[in-house]
Design a protein around this motif. Structure first.
Motif, PDB file in Angstrom:
ATOM      1  N   HIS A   1       0.814  -1.210   0.000  1.00 50.30           N
ATOM      2  CA  HIS A   1       0.000   0.000   0.000  1.00 50.30           C
ATOM      3  C   HIS A   1       0.853   1.267   0.000  1.00 50.30           C
ATOM      4  CE1 HIS A   1      -3.376  -2.640   1.030  1.00 50.30           C
ATOM      5  NE2 HIS A   1      -4.149  -1.634   0.689  1.00 50.30           N
ATOM      6  N   VAL A   2       1.896   1.284   0.786  1.00 52.87           N
ATOM      7  CA  VAL A   2       2.688   2.505   0.954  1.00 52.87           C
ATOM      8  C   VAL A   2       3.779   2.613  -0.102  1.00 52.87           C
ATOM      9  CG1 VAL A   2       4.232   3.761   2.521  1.00 52.87           C
ATOM     10  CG2 VAL A   2       2.186   2.627   3.410  1.00 52.87           C
ATOM     11  N   GLU A   3       4.376   1.475  -0.455  1.00 52.34           N
ATOM     12  CA  GLU A   3       5.532   1.513  -1.341  1.00 52.34           C
ATOM     13  C   GLU A   3       5.201   1.179  -2.797  1.00 52.34           C
ATOM     14  OE1 GLU A   3       8.577  -0.924   0.335  1.00 52.34           O
ATOM     15  OE2 GLU A   3       8.532   0.095   2.291  1.00 52.34           O
ATOM     16  N   VAL A   4       3.992   0.683  -3.060  1.00 54.22           N
ATOM     17  CA  VAL A   4       3.611   0.314  -4.423  1.00 54.22           C
ATOM     18  C   VAL A   4       2.422   1.169  -4.841  1.00 54.22           C
ATOM     19  CG1 VAL A   4       2.834  -1.544  -5.949  1.00 54.22           C
ATOM     20  CG2 VAL A   4       4.390  -2.051  -4.042  1.00 54.22           C
ATOM     21  N   PRO A   5       2.517   1.910  -5.934  1.00 58.26           N
ATOM     22  CA  PRO A   5       1.388   2.751  -6.355  1.00 58.26           C
ATOM     23  C   PRO A   5       0.200   1.912  -6.788  1.00 58.26           C
ATOM     24  CG  PRO A   5       3.140   2.788  -7.996  1.00 58.26           C
ATOM     25  CD  PRO A   5       3.693   2.076  -6.802  1.00 58.26           C
ATOM     26  N   GLU A   6      -0.976   2.502  -6.647  1.00 56.40           N
ATOM     27  CA  GLU A   6      -2.205   1.792  -6.968  1.00 56.40           C
ATOM     28  C   GLU A   6      -2.326   1.484  -8.455  1.00 56.40           C
ATOM     29  OE1 GLU A   6      -6.975   2.121  -5.866  1.00 56.40           O
ATOM     30  OE2 GLU A   6      -5.520   3.539  -5.053  1.00 56.40           O
ATOM     31  N   SER A   7      -1.588   2.182  -9.271  1.00 56.37           N
ATOM     32  CA  SER A   7      -1.670   1.965 -10.713  1.00 56.37           C
ATOM     33  C   SER A   7      -0.993   0.672 -11.156  1.00 56.37           C
ATOM     34  CB  SER A   7      -1.033   3.144 -11.452  1.00 56.37           C
ATOM     35  OG  SER A   7       0.326   3.310 -11.034  1.00 56.37           O
ATOM     36  N   LYS A   8      -0.090   0.143 -10.337  1.00 61.45           N
ATOM     37  CA  LYS A   8       0.605  -1.091 -10.686  1.00 61.45           C
ATOM     38  C   LYS A   8      -0.227  -2.311 -10.285  1.00 61.45           C
ATOM     39  CE  LYS A   8       5.350   0.640 -10.633  1.00 61.45           C
ATOM     40  NZ  LYS A   8       5.576   0.328 -12.049  1.00 61.45           N
ATOM     41  N   THR A   9       0.074  -3.436 -10.917  1.00 61.31           N
ATOM     42  CA  THR A   9      -0.710  -4.647 -10.659  1.00 61.31           C
ATOM     43  C   THR A   9      -0.658  -5.050  -9.194  1.00 61.31           C
ATOM     44  OG1 THR A   9      -0.399  -5.469 -12.915  1.00 61.31           O
ATOM     45  CG2 THR A   9      -0.960  -7.089 -11.233  1.00 61.31           C
ATOM     46  N   ASP A  10       0.533  -5.036  -8.602  1.00 63.15           N
ATOM     47  CA  ASP A  10       0.645  -5.422  -7.191  1.00 63.15           C
ATOM     48  C   ASP A  10      -0.134  -4.475  -6.291  1.00 63.15           C
ATOM     49  OD1 ASP A  10       2.158  -7.572  -7.843  1.00 63.15           O
ATOM     50  OD2 ASP A  10       4.083  -6.741  -7.170  1.00 63.15           O
ATOM     51  N   GLY A  11      -0.157  -3.192  -6.647  1.00 64.56           N
ATOM     52  CA  GLY A  11      -0.938  -2.236  -5.880  1.00 64.56           C
ATOM     53  C   GLY A  11      -2.430  -2.494  -5.998  1.00 64.56           C
ATOM     54  N   LYS A  12      -2.885  -2.847  -7.200  1.00 66.04           N
ATOM     55  CA  LYS A  12      -4.301  -3.174  -7.393  1.00 66.04           C
ATOM     56  C   LYS A  12      -4.680  -4.421  -6.607  1.00 66.04           C
ATOM     57  CE  LYS A  12      -4.588  -1.167 -12.048  1.00 66.04           C
ATOM     58  NZ  LYS A  12      -4.753  -1.470 -13.486  1.00 66.04           N
ATOM     59  N   ILE A  13      -3.796  -5.416  -6.631  1.00 72.05           N
ATOM     60  CA  ILE A  13      -4.069  -6.649  -5.877  1.00 72.05           C
ATOM     61  C   ILE A  13      -4.197  -6.342  -4.390  1.00 72.05           C
ATOM     62  CG2 ILE A  13      -3.075  -8.852  -5.155  1.00 72.05           C
ATOM     63  CD1 ILE A  13      -1.813  -9.056  -7.954  1.00 72.05           C
ATOM     64  N   ALA A  14      -3.257  -5.541  -3.868  1.00 69.84           N
ATOM     65  CA  ALA A  14      -3.275  -5.224  -2.440  1.00 69.84           C
ATOM     66  C   ALA A  14      -4.566  -4.530  -2.044  1.00 69.84           C
ATOM     67  CB  ALA A  14      -2.073  -4.352  -2.079  1.00 69.84           C
ATOM     68  N   ARG A  15      -5.024  -3.593  -2.857  1.00 69.58           N
ATOM     69  CA  ARG A  15      -6.224  -2.845  -2.500  1.00 69.58           C
ATOM     70  C   ARG A  15      -7.489  -3.678  -2.686  1.00 69.58           C
ATOM     71  NH1 ARG A  15      -2.005  -0.129  -3.542  1.00 69.58           N
ATOM     72  NH2 ARG A  15      -1.608   1.888  -2.549  1.00 69.58           N
ATOM     73  N   SER A  16      -7.478  -4.579  -3.665  1.00 75.03           N
ATOM     74  CA  SER A  16      -8.620  -5.482  -3.813  1.00 75.03           C
ATOM     75  C   SER A  16      -8.714  -6.422  -2.619  1.00 75.03           C
ATOM     76  CB  SER A  16      -8.491  -6.290  -5.109  1.00 75.03           C
ATOM     77  OG  SER A  16      -9.584  -7.177  -5.269  1.00 75.03           O
ATOM     78  N   LEU A  17      -7.566  -6.939  -2.175  1.00 74.34           N
ATOM     79  CA  LEU A  17      -7.559  -7.810  -0.997  1.00 74.34           C
ATOM     80  C   LEU A  17      -7.942  -7.041   0.260  1.00 74.34           C
ATOM     81  CD1 LEU A  17      -4.338  -9.933  -1.663  1.00 74.34           C
ATOM     82  CD2 LEU A  17      -6.725 -10.670  -1.862  1.00 74.34           C
ATOM     83  N   ASP A  18      -7.572  -5.769   0.308  1.00 74.13           N
ATOM     84  CA  ASP A  18      -7.928  -4.942   1.455  1.00 74.13           C
ATOM     85  C   ASP A  18      -9.440  -4.761   1.539  1.00 74.13           C
ATOM     86  OD1 ASP A  18      -6.717  -3.547   3.640  1.00 74.13           O
ATOM     87  OD2 ASP A  18      -7.417  -1.681   2.746  1.00 74.13           O
ATOM     88  N   ARG A  19     -10.070  -4.474   0.393  1.00 74.46           N
ATOM     89  CA  ARG A  19     -11.534  -4.368   0.385  1.00 74.46           C
ATOM     90  C   ARG A  19     -12.173  -5.721   0.700  1.00 74.46           C
ATOM     91  NH1 ARG A  19     -10.135  -1.298  -4.039  1.00 74.46           N
ATOM     92  NH2 ARG A  19     -10.654  -2.956  -5.516  1.00 74.46           N
TER      93      ARG A  19
END
Length: 767
Positions: free
Chosen positions: A300-318
């Motif tokens: 969340h902090v080190e990977v921007p939401e625009s990248k795939t890993d950032g999208k995965i993290a935020r989807s898992l967070d929701r």
């Protein structure tokens, strides 16, 4: 004429009644039984039945239907016959379903071009937990055992199985049982003596009320709730950084239970406290519920939401937010639908991602709040004026400076780690990823963020007839309106899951087993209720009479069923070995917190200070990167760590070894029911753990109030050992027990004797 041309002329061009027939009779069959394998992403056998285009393309063997010609359509061949080829899993299609598909083909195979099918669960609403709540009639049982309506339900079931209830336990047993159950601590010898000599007919009921009004009740029952919502004070994942501001949510739960907040209000504040209780401490701190679970700091902090890993993290967070809300409040396992339609319950992928859309604007971060409402209102007004001035002309800069100065003069606000709208940097800013607008949520094929399909808005699974499952809430409306809508759906009186779920949880913590022995799962993979009418009666009684948890506790613990002895009976075990029918009380092993708190309590070292930041029973090494939480370096005699266990700082990656050995809940998981194991490691931990050794010393000092070390002073030893025994076990020792322990004290000292008493089974079990 080619098949493709024939389809072009017929599909989507039929009369309205043919389109309606497809929508009502054919599409649901395809969605429930076919699309899971034959979809655009996987297309088993080269065939997709998800869209008109897929049907038009056909499969590896060519066209699967010929409009107007059922006999020439291979699709019909595959689903008929003695052993149909399709579906590959589950039962064959019913006669009615096959007939509908045949009629559809015969009439021209009309499929409106805009209609895209999705995989839907095979399950319907015909399941016990989804049926509307109705108040059952209390059984008419002619006997003198029953004390509450609960007992009459229990007794009827026992009689139906040829069983009878057990006698009532003695008063010593009952006060110890009640005390640990309601406040998580043993009674003092003085409490026991007062109860034994209280000859008023309502002495037991008075004791119950006394314990329910104790502030320690909220501390005890908050621990149960925090297990379910997987509350922790570190993020988890790789770095497992601490959350120093998680504790205000824990204090909110304690406050809510002690204040007997109506349960519907309790739910609404945790989902949307900023709307239902604005400008209040509870309204902000309750939102810690949304952020209680683990959080991937790096992604969340080190990977921007625009990248795939950032999208995965935020989807898992929701996903965590959705799962925590629906599992906790409704005992509904919606998480199965993240990658495909729920295989057992009526929850589709669209239903699941509509729930994600509810939380689409939220992240987790520290959120400021003021303990003083007047200060909070003043701060809000100043911030609003500053925003207005900052958006104006440069001439307003002087006024902005004045407002900043006024803000600086206000007391520094507190922080709570909670669900917030923020800028994605990990800090609360008051703006979301798109100026406060919720993220756009798509259904993800197989849960893959790289395969978004259709966009969805906020909503819930369509489980309650008469209640809309989708809400007309656009992206320009306040994001909080989505959470309010979810809270209203969860707390609606016609939502049977919510009311059945909470009364079952409370019942479980009193009896050791719920009326439904799968408290987080009321679906088809969960357990059936052992006493369905009693469950529904309790749910309706609770829902319609103030939603008071304390009243629910009182009704349960004053029942004759709760007051039974725990002794086994041969006739009962022969018929109902697991005591599912409650012909006796369950003997209970104390949970880890009660054992730890009991050690401190009997040693006279328990600090009863309530609330505030958690104590740490570890030393942190390498805090800058990935902290090491070293429990072995902590001094068990440190008085700062002698508070109740509910105030212990909970680390996800490195749990406290002593507490883990005693079956403490894992804060990375939603724990609806603790493990209850008995093993050699527990005996060794209680015998040799540093806290046990330290408290055995303090215990000896407490009971030997004159501080003598003379092992030859028999009278002193008799008095001290008897006092220690009664403090720990709520009863005086027998002559044999006292003689044996005094002899042991002569040989090994009073501290070691106290250590023996603390290791007796009777100290860690409640009858």
């Amino acid at each position: 004429m080619s098949f493709a041309l024939l389809l072009g002329l017929t599909l989507g061009l039929g009369p309205a009644d043919d389109a309606a027939f497809f929508a009502d009779r054919v599409a649901p069959v395809f969605e429930r039984r076919c699309v899971s394998c034959h979809n655009d992403a996987e297309a088993k056998g080269g065939l997709s039945l998800q869209s008109l285009a897929g049907l038009h393309k056909g499969g590896d063997s060519g066209a699967v239907i010929r409009a107007g010609q059922p006999a020439a359509s291979s699709l019909l061949d595959a689903i008929t016959g003695d052993k149909p080829e399709m579906p590959k899993t589950g039962p064959s299609l019913s006669v009615a379903e096959v007939a509908a598909i045949k009629q559809w083909i015969q009439s021209g195979a009309v499929w409106p071009a805009e209609r895209i099918l999705e995989e839907r669960p095979q399950a319907d609403l015909d399941w016990w937990s989804l049926k509307p709540l109705q108040r059952p009639l209390v059984p008419e049982v002619v006997e003198g055992w029953s004390r509450t309506p609960i007992d009459r339900f229990i007794l009827r079931t026992l009689h139906d199985r040829g069983l009878a209830p057990s006698p009532e336990a003695d008063r010593r047993t009952l006060i110890r049982r009640l005390s640990y159950d309601l406040i998580g601590l043993p009674p003092t010898p003085e409490d026991v003596a007062a109860f034994l000599t209280d000859d008023r007919p309502d002495a037991y009921e008075r004791l119950v009320d006394q314990l329910l009004t104790s502030p320690q009740y909220g501390e005890r029952w908050a621990r149960h709730w925090l297990d379910v919502v997987h509350y922790g004070e570190t993020h988890g994942y790789d770095k497992d950084q601490p959350r120093p501001n998680a504790w205000p949510y824990r204090d909110y739960v304690i406050r809510a239970f002690n204040g007997d907040k109506p349960y519907g209000r309790f739910i609404a504040e945790q989902l949307a406290g900023d709307v239902v209780a604005p400008e209040t401490v509870d309204g902000v701190t309750a939102l810690g519920f949304i952020a209680a679970g683990p959080w991937d700091f790096i992604s969340h902090v080190e990977v921007p939401e625009s990248k795939t890993d950032g999208k995965i993290a935020r989807s898992l967070d929701r996903d965590d937010m959705v799962v925590t809300a629906l599992n906790t409040f409704c005992s509904l396992t919606v998480q199965c639908a993240r990658c495909h339609a729920h295989k057992f319950d009526p929850v589709s992928q669209t239903d699941y991602y509509r729930l994600q859309a509810v939380f689409a604007a939220l992240d987790r971060a520290d959120r400021p709040f003021d303990n003083d409402p007047d200060t909070g209102r003043r701060r809000t007004a100043l911030l609003a004026r500053r925003r207005m001035m900052s958006a104006g002309r440069e001439a307003a800069s002087a006024m902005v400076a004045i407002l900043n100065a006024e803000l600086q003069r206000l007391p520094k606000p507190q922080q709570v780690y909670a669900g917030v709208i923020h800028d994605g940097s990990g800090n609360f800013r008051g703006t979301g990823p798109d100026g406060g607008r919720p993220r756009v949520i798509h259904v993800l094929n197989r849960g893959d963020v790289r395969q978004p399909t259709r966009e969805v808005g906020p909503g819930v699974p369509p489980l309650i007839p008469g209640l809309s499952a989708t809400w007309d809430i656009g992206p320009d409306q306040p994001e909080s309106s989505r959470r309010v809508a979810l809270a209203e759906w969860v707390t609606h009186r016609d939502n049977p899951l919510t009311w059945r779920s909470i009364v079952n949880r409370v019942w479980q913590y009193h009896f050791g087993r719920g009326l439904v022995d799968s408290a987080n799962d009321f679906g088809r993979m969960g357990r059936q209720p052992s006493h369905p009418e009693l469950l529904d009666w309790l749910a309706v009684e609770f829902r319609d009479n103030g939603q008071s948890l304390k009243s629910l506790h009182r009704m349960i613990v004053t029942s004759a069923a709760y007051r039974q002895v725990s002794a086994d009976r041969e006739d009962g075990s022969a018929i109902d070995q697991d005591n599912t029918l409650l012909w006796r009380f369950h003997r209970r092993k104390l949970d880890a917190e009660s054992i730890r708190d009991g050690l401190l309590f009997v040693a006279g070292r328990l600090d009863t200070t309530m609330g505030g930041p958690s104590f740490q029973d570890f030393v942190v090494e390498q805090p800058q990167h990935s902290p090491h939480y070293e429990y072995r370096l902590h001094d068990p005699n440190d008085p700062k760590s002698h508070r109740r266990s509910v105030y212990r700082f909970l680390v996800r990656s490195q749990p406290q070894p002593f507490m883990t050995t005693l079956d403490c809940a894992d804060p990375s998981m939603s724990v609806d029911k603790r493990n209850e194991t008995i093993n050699p490691l527990q005996a060794l931990a209680l015998l040799n753990n540093g806290l046990t050794l330290a408290m055995a010393e303090r215990f000896a000092e407490r009971v030997d109030d004159e501080g003598t070390t003379d092992r030859a002073d028999t009278a002193r030893l008799l008095k001290s050992v008897a006092r220690a025994f009664e403090l720990a076990l709520s009863r005086p020792p027998s002559e044999d027990e006292l003689r044996t322990l005094v002899e042991y004290a002569r040989q090994h000292g009073l501290a070691n004797t106290c250590r023996v008493i603390l290791n007796l089974n009777e100290f860690t079990f409640v009858d």
